[in-house]
Write a protein that holds these residues in place. Sequence first.
Motif, PDB file in Angstrom:
ATOM      1  N   PHE A 169       3.767  -0.405  -9.002  1.00  0.00           N
ATOM      2  CA  PHE A 169       3.965  -0.805 -10.400  1.00  0.00           C
ATOM      3  C   PHE A 169       3.105  -2.025 -10.737  1.00  0.00           C
ATOM      4  O   PHE A 169       2.527  -2.109 -11.819  1.00  0.00           O
ATOM      5  N   GLY A 170       3.036  -2.968  -9.811  1.00  0.00           N
ATOM      6  CA  GLY A 170       2.200  -4.142 -10.053  1.00  0.00           C
ATOM      7  C   GLY A 170       0.736  -3.774 -10.217  1.00  0.00           C
ATOM      8  O   GLY A 170       0.034  -4.327 -11.080  1.00  0.00           O
ATOM      9  N   ALA A 171       0.267  -2.835  -9.408  1.00  0.00           N
ATOM     10  CA  ALA A 171      -1.124  -2.387  -9.521  1.00  0.00           C
ATOM     11  C   ALA A 171      -1.367  -1.691 -10.854  1.00  0.00           C
ATOM     12  O   ALA A 171      -2.437  -1.849 -11.466  1.00  0.00           O
ATOM     13  N   GLN A 172      -0.388  -0.933 -11.324  1.00  0.00           N
ATOM     14  CA  GLN A 172      -0.545  -0.255 -12.615  1.00  0.00           C
ATOM     15  C   GLN A 172      -0.584  -1.257 -13.768  1.00  0.00           C
ATOM     16  O   GLN A 172      -1.375  -1.102 -14.704  1.00  0.00           O
ATOM     17  N   LEU A 173       0.256  -2.275 -13.716  1.00  0.00           N
ATOM     18  CA  LEU A 173       0.198  -3.310 -14.752  1.00  0.00           C
ATOM     19  C   LEU A 173      -1.118  -4.075 -14.680  1.00  0.00           C
ATOM     20  O   LEU A 173      -1.708  -4.423 -15.715  1.00  0.00           O
TER      21      LEU A 173
END
Length: 287
Positions: A113-117
């Motif tokens: 999720f952090g990579a997507q944000l």
Amino acid sequence: MTARLLILNADDYGLSDGISRGVLRAHDTGLISSVSVLAVGPAVDRAVAGLRDRPGLGVGAHLAVVGEDPPLLTAREIPTLVDGHGAFKPGWRSFTTAAMAGRVDMADVRREFGAQLERLVRDLGLPLGHVDTHQHLHLYPPIGRIVAELATKWGIPAVRVPTSTAPGPRGIVVRHWSRSLATRLRSAGLDFPEGYGGLDEAGSLTLSRTQRLVERLARGPARTFEVNFHPGEPTASDRIRYAWGYQWEAELAGLTSAALRETLRRLDLRLGRFTDLPAADGGPARR
């Protein structure tokens, strides 16, 4: 009295060129006021330009750790989220079953999720006003905790709170998780619409169903609402890859109809974005 706020949000922006094109049409000639961008979507890089040309369209993140499209991180970085081919679990059922059995490391979810944000905000330069998840996975409390923490970290002011009116065990669980998510978001100081529709009707919000749904929501006490849609102009290959049985074109037709616009006028509902939520609740709007 100020008209109540209604957010009509289109999910899966960036899934494909045809889906993204249909979403933009649903905004340009229809009533979509907000979109959720799928960072893992194959067409997301090409689709971003369409958002920059439409400053009045709200933009949020549609985070995914299930579905047909590959993650941003490698299998070595998120081993419990993928199979031997590097693919996510297909849907929420298989994911939650594995998670409840202890086979999903929530640290892997946080990393992906952090990579997507990171991709949406820093790489693509999108100003995010809300967060939600593919297949509403953040209803599951451990995922909801991660989403709330990441929204706070990234300065994203709002999170979707889905719910259901379905009878039976599934509806009961969804409603319980929805209330828990709302409590968590309030504690974190995050905004969310008070009323919601679209989970039970996913992919089948035709004009008549949308009118009935909006009228039901308007009869309640809430002052702010979200309904999430899936409009699009899919190609034949889209239908093969994403064989969900969604009525993308029918949703688009309803969203661009004069009849739906008249329904919202009659109910005194004002279209807006997630960043309009504080103003709708009596506080200053976020920009």
